[in-house]
Write a protein that holds these residues in place. Structure first.
Motif, PDB file in Angstrom:
ATOM      1  N   ASN A   1       0.861  -1.174   0.000  1.00  0.00           N
ATOM      2  CA  ASN A   1       0.000   0.000   0.000  1.00  0.00           C
ATOM      3  C   ASN A   1       0.906   1.235   0.000  1.00  0.00           C
ATOM      4  O   ASN A   1       1.238   1.784   1.040  1.00  0.00           O
ATOM      5  CB  ASN A   1      -0.915  -0.011   1.224  1.00  0.00           C
ATOM      6  CG  ASN A   1      -1.913   1.130   1.194  1.00  0.00           C
ATOM      7  OD1 ASN A   1      -1.925   1.941   0.289  1.00  0.00           O
ATOM      8  ND2 ASN A   1      -2.750   1.190   2.215  1.00  0.00           N
ATOM      9  N   LYS A   2       1.310   1.675  -1.193  1.00  0.00           N
ATOM     10  CA  LYS A   2       2.219   2.812  -1.347  1.00  0.00           C
ATOM     11  C   LYS A   2       1.727   3.654  -2.511  1.00  0.00           C
ATOM     12  O   LYS A   2       1.434   3.141  -3.584  1.00  0.00           O
ATOM     13  CB  LYS A   2       3.625   2.301  -1.622  1.00  0.00           C
ATOM     14  CG  LYS A   2       4.692   3.337  -1.513  1.00  0.00           C
ATOM     15  CD  LYS A   2       4.790   3.877  -0.111  1.00  0.00           C
ATOM     16  CE  LYS A   2       6.169   3.747   0.431  1.00  0.00           C
ATOM     17  NZ  LYS A   2       6.285   4.345   1.741  1.00  0.00           N
ATOM     18  N   VAL A   3       1.646   4.973  -2.303  1.00  0.00           N
ATOM     19  CA  VAL A   3       1.136   5.891  -3.315  1.00  0.00           C
ATOM     20  C   VAL A   3       2.121   7.041  -3.471  1.00  0.00           C
ATOM     21  O   VAL A   3       2.611   7.582  -2.480  1.00  0.00           O
ATOM     22  CB  VAL A   3      -0.235   6.471  -2.883  1.00  0.00           C
ATOM     23  CG1 VAL A   3      -0.734   7.499  -3.868  1.00  0.00           C
ATOM     24  CG2 VAL A   3      -1.244   5.373  -2.703  1.00  0.00           C
TER      25      VAL A   3
ATOM     26  N   MET B   1      -2.658  14.325   6.779  1.00  0.00           N
ATOM     27  CA  MET B   1      -1.352  14.168   7.427  1.00  0.00           C
ATOM     28  C   MET B   1      -1.545  14.318   8.927  1.00  0.00           C
ATOM     29  O   MET B   1      -2.321  15.168   9.371  1.00  0.00           O
ATOM     30  CB  MET B   1      -0.390  15.220   6.890  1.00  0.00           C
ATOM     31  CG  MET B   1       1.014  15.069   7.347  1.00  0.00           C
ATOM     32  SD  MET B   1       2.065  16.310   6.534  1.00  0.00           S
ATOM     33  CE  MET B   1       3.589  15.422   6.496  1.00  0.00           C
ATOM     34  N   PHE B   2      -0.851  13.495   9.716  1.00  0.00           N
ATOM     35  CA  PHE B   2      -0.995  13.486  11.166  1.00  0.00           C
ATOM     36  C   PHE B   2       0.301  13.900  11.851  1.00  0.00           C
ATOM     37  O   PHE B   2       1.383  13.726  11.307  1.00  0.00           O
ATOM     38  CB  PHE B   2      -1.361  12.074  11.649  1.00  0.00           C
ATOM     39  CG  PHE B   2      -2.687  11.596  11.160  1.00  0.00           C
ATOM     40  CD1 PHE B   2      -3.846  11.851  11.890  1.00  0.00           C
ATOM     41  CD2 PHE B   2      -2.787  10.874   9.978  1.00  0.00           C
ATOM     42  CE1 PHE B   2      -5.071  11.410  11.433  1.00  0.00           C
ATOM     43  CE2 PHE B   2      -4.016  10.425   9.516  1.00  0.00           C
ATOM     44  CZ  PHE B   2      -5.164  10.686  10.250  1.00  0.00           C
ATOM     45  N   GLY B   3       0.178  14.432  13.079  1.00  0.00           N
ATOM     46  CA  GLY B   3       1.326  14.674  13.935  1.00  0.00           C
ATOM     47  C   GLY B   3       1.878  16.076  13.859  1.00  0.00           C
ATOM     48  O   GLY B   3       1.328  16.968  13.204  1.00  0.00           O
TER      49      GLY B   3
ATOM     50  N   ALA C   1       4.708  17.084  -4.218  1.00  0.00           N
ATOM     51  CA  ALA C   1       4.821  15.643  -4.448  1.00  0.00           C
ATOM     52  C   ALA C   1       4.558  15.003  -3.089  1.00  0.00           C
ATOM     53  O   ALA C   1       5.077  15.450  -2.069  1.00  0.00           O
ATOM     54  CB  ALA C   1       6.206  15.279  -4.962  1.00  0.00           C
ATOM     55  N   VAL C   2       3.720  13.980  -3.075  1.00  0.00           N
ATOM     56  CA  VAL C   2       3.287  13.344  -1.836  1.00  0.00           C
ATOM     57  C   VAL C   2       3.537  11.847  -1.929  1.00  0.00           C
ATOM     58  O   VAL C   2       3.302  11.233  -2.971  1.00  0.00           O
ATOM     59  CB  VAL C   2       1.782  13.623  -1.602  1.00  0.00           C
ATOM     60  CG1 VAL C   2       1.210  12.744  -0.521  1.00  0.00           C
ATOM     61  CG2 VAL C   2       1.554  15.080  -1.269  1.00  0.00           C
ATOM     62  N   GLU C   3       4.015  11.283  -0.831  1.00  0.00           N
ATOM     63  CA  GLU C   3       4.169   9.831  -0.702  1.00  0.00           C
ATOM     64  C   GLU C   3       3.346   9.412   0.506  1.00  0.00           C
ATOM     65  O   GLU C   3       3.370  10.065   1.546  1.00  0.00           O
ATOM     66  CB  GLU C   3       5.634   9.485  -0.473  1.00  0.00           C
ATOM     67  CG  GLU C   3       5.884   8.018  -0.244  1.00  0.00           C
ATOM     68  CD  GLU C   3       7.342   7.735   0.073  1.00  0.00           C
ATOM     69  OE1 GLU C   3       7.591   6.716   0.735  1.00  0.00           O
ATOM     70  OE2 GLU C   3       8.217   8.529  -0.323  1.00  0.00           O
ATOM     71  N   GLY C   4       2.603   8.318   0.359  1.00  0.00           N
ATOM     72  CA  GLY C   4       1.786   7.855   1.473  1.00  0.00           C
ATOM     73  C   GLY C   4       1.135   6.534   1.178  1.00  0.00           C
ATOM     74  O   GLY C   4       1.628   5.745   0.360  1.00  0.00           O
ATOM     75  N   LYS C   5       0.020   6.297   1.843  1.00  0.00           N
ATOM     76  CA  LYS C   5      -0.724   5.049   1.654  1.00  0.00           C
ATOM     77  C   LYS C   5      -2.207   5.361   1.518  1.00  0.00           C
ATOM     78  O   LYS C   5      -2.686   6.386   2.011  1.00  0.00           O
ATOM     79  CB  LYS C   5      -0.466   4.087   2.795  1.00  0.00           C
ATOM     80  CG  LYS C   5      -0.734   4.632   4.165  1.00  0.00           C
ATOM     81  CD  LYS C   5      -0.230   3.673   5.228  1.00  0.00           C
ATOM     82  CE  LYS C   5      -0.091   4.342   6.565  1.00  0.00           C
ATOM     83  NZ  LYS C   5       1.057   5.198   6.707  1.00  0.00           N
TER      84      LYS C   5
ATOM     85  N   LEU D   1     -11.922   7.390  -0.403  1.00  0.00           N
ATOM     86  CA  LEU D   1     -10.567   6.864  -0.497  1.00  0.00           C
ATOM     87  C   LEU D   1      -9.645   8.067  -0.422  1.00  0.00           C
ATOM     88  O   LEU D   1      -9.822   9.037  -1.166  1.00  0.00           O
ATOM     89  CB  LEU D   1     -10.386   6.127  -1.825  1.00  0.00           C
ATOM     90  CG  LEU D   1      -9.109   5.331  -2.020  1.00  0.00           C
ATOM     91  CD1 LEU D   1      -8.991   4.231  -0.977  1.00  0.00           C
ATOM     92  CD2 LEU D   1      -9.089   4.731  -3.414  1.00  0.00           C
ATOM     93  N   GLU D   2      -8.681   8.046   0.494  1.00  0.00           N
ATOM     94  CA  GLU D   2      -7.782   9.175   0.667  1.00  0.00           C
ATOM     95  C   GLU D   2      -6.346   8.686   0.789  1.00  0.00           C
ATOM     96  O   GLU D   2      -6.103   7.502   0.984  1.00  0.00           O
ATOM     97  CB  GLU D   2      -8.161   9.987   1.911  1.00  0.00           C
ATOM     98  CG  GLU D   2      -7.966   9.242   3.203  1.00  0.00           C
ATOM     99  CD  GLU D   2      -8.430  10.017   4.417  1.00  0.00           C
ATOM    100  OE1 GLU D   2      -8.358  11.265   4.403  1.00  0.00           O
ATOM    101  OE2 GLU D   2      -8.856   9.385   5.380  1.00  0.00           O
ATOM    102  N   VAL D   3      -5.417   9.622   0.664  1.00  0.00           N
ATOM    103  CA  VAL D   3      -4.003   9.330   0.858  1.00  0.00           C
ATOM    104  C   VAL D   3      -3.612   9.827   2.244  1.00  0.00           C
ATOM    105  O   VAL D   3      -3.819  10.998   2.560  1.00  0.00           O
ATOM    106  CB  VAL D   3      -3.130  10.008  -0.219  1.00  0.00           C
ATOM    107  CG1 VAL D   3      -1.652   9.818   0.088  1.00  0.00           C
ATOM    108  CG2 VAL D   3      -3.464   9.463  -1.599  1.00  0.00           C
TER     109      VAL D   3
END
Length: 130
Positions: free
Chosen positions: A4-6, A57-59, A76-80, A96-98
């Motif tokens: 699960n990588k986006v 985004m959290f934290g 540019a964003v990397e996430g799941k 559905l979100e990133v």
């Protein structure tokens, strides 16, 4: 096994919304427009179209970045991917979100839509991830 990588890049579609969970963890939400191309079957020409993606985004990084992000900023964003379901007013809803793990600024400081308070001198450091 599943992965699960986006990875996406695009422009922020609305000013970010910073809020906190009940436990006090910062949560930053924003939308991105990610362009794609497809061939028009009638004209046989390539056409661009936008996909709209919700990002969260959290934290502490989310709280720190909120003042540097604004509508139009290129990222540019990397996430799941995360799928959520809930019910509101008797209707089932889903999205559905990133969930953002890493974020890279792609806009020059002086470009339209970029926030002039962002770190990195006259241009954002393209190698700097948050």
């Amino acid at each position: 096994m599943s992965i699960n990588k986006v990875f996406i890049s695009g422009n922020i579609t609305r000013d970010p919304d910073l809020r906190s969970t009940a436990s006090g963890m910062p949560v930053l939400s924003f939308g991105m427009a990610v362009n794609d191309r497809k061939r028009n079957p009638q004209t046989n020409e390539w056409e661009d179209y936008a996909n709209f993606v919700d990002c969260t985004m959290f934290g502490p990084r989310a709280e720190a970045l909120e003042k540097h992000l604004s509508k139009g900023t290129k990222l540019a964003v990397e996430g799941k991917l995360r799928y959520s379901q809930w019910e509101r007013d008797g209707q089932k809803r889903s999205k559905l979100e990133v969930v953002v793990d890493e974020l890279e600024f792609m806009s020059a400081r002086n470009q339209a839509g970029a926030n002039n308070n962002a770190p990195g001198g006259s241009l954002y450091d393209e190698d700097q991830l948050f």
